[in-house]
Each structure stands twice: as C-alpha cells, then as structure tokens.
Design a protein around this motif. Sequence first.
Motif, PDB file in Angstrom:
ATOM      1  N   ALA A  35       0.834  -1.208   0.000  1.00  0.00           N
ATOM      2  CA  ALA A  35       0.000   0.000   0.000  1.00  0.00           C
ATOM      3  C   ALA A  35       0.867   1.255   0.000  1.00  0.00           C
ATOM      4  N   LEU A  36       1.967   1.231   0.744  1.00  0.00           N
ATOM      5  CA  LEU A  36       2.866   2.388   0.794  1.00  0.00           C
ATOM      6  C   LEU A  36       3.475   2.660  -0.587  1.00  0.00           C
ATOM      7  N   VAL A  37       3.904   1.605  -1.275  1.00  0.00           N
ATOM      8  CA  VAL A  37       4.479   1.777  -2.614  1.00  0.00           C
ATOM      9  C   VAL A  37       3.434   2.338  -3.572  1.00  0.00           C
ATOM     10  N   VAL A  38       2.196   1.831  -3.483  1.00  0.00           N
ATOM     11  CA  VAL A  38       1.129   2.322  -4.358  1.00  0.00           C
ATOM     12  C   VAL A  38       0.876   3.801  -4.109  1.00  0.00           C
ATOM     13  N   VAL A  39       0.835   4.208  -2.847  1.00  0.00           N
ATOM     14  CA  VAL A  39       0.576   5.614  -2.517  1.00  0.00           C
ATOM     15  C   VAL A  39       1.717   6.501  -3.005  1.00  0.00           C
ATOM     16  N   GLY A  43       1.292   9.366  -5.782  1.00  0.00           N
ATOM     17  CA  GLY A  43       1.667  10.748  -5.488  1.00  0.00           C
ATOM     18  C   GLY A  43       2.618  11.314  -6.525  1.00  0.00           C
ATOM     19  N   VAL A  44       3.574  10.514  -6.964  1.00  0.00           N
ATOM     20  CA  VAL A  44       4.521  10.975  -7.982  1.00  0.00           C
ATOM     21  C   VAL A  44       3.793  11.243  -9.299  1.00  0.00           C
TER      22      VAL A  44
END
Length: 58
Positions: A35-39, A43-44
Amino acid sequence: MRAMLWVVAVVAGVLILLGLLLEAVRWLVIIGLIALVVVVVWGVVKGRQAMHHESRRR
C-alpha cells in the motif's frame, strides 16, 4: 501425570497461537508495504500531472 499433560497442552496451544499471530503480522506488514508503494507511485504521478498542467498554463 494429568497436570503435566495440561501444561504440555497449554504450551502447545500458546505456541500455535503465537505462530498464527506472527504469520498474520507478517502478512499485514507485506500488505502495508504494498500500500505504501502504491501511494508513493500515485503521489509521484499526480505531482507530475500537476506540474505538467502548471507549465501548460504559462
């Protein structure tokens, strides 16, 4: 003898529950990292879109 069987059963139960808990924690950490990687990627992408729209206005 009966008391020793109870102790062994309780210790075995605690070890099984501890193993299940650690397995659940491991999966929660993996899901959290995904989930952190997806967010971060989202964002990028949104940041680049905002910069692209900003440069088109000028």
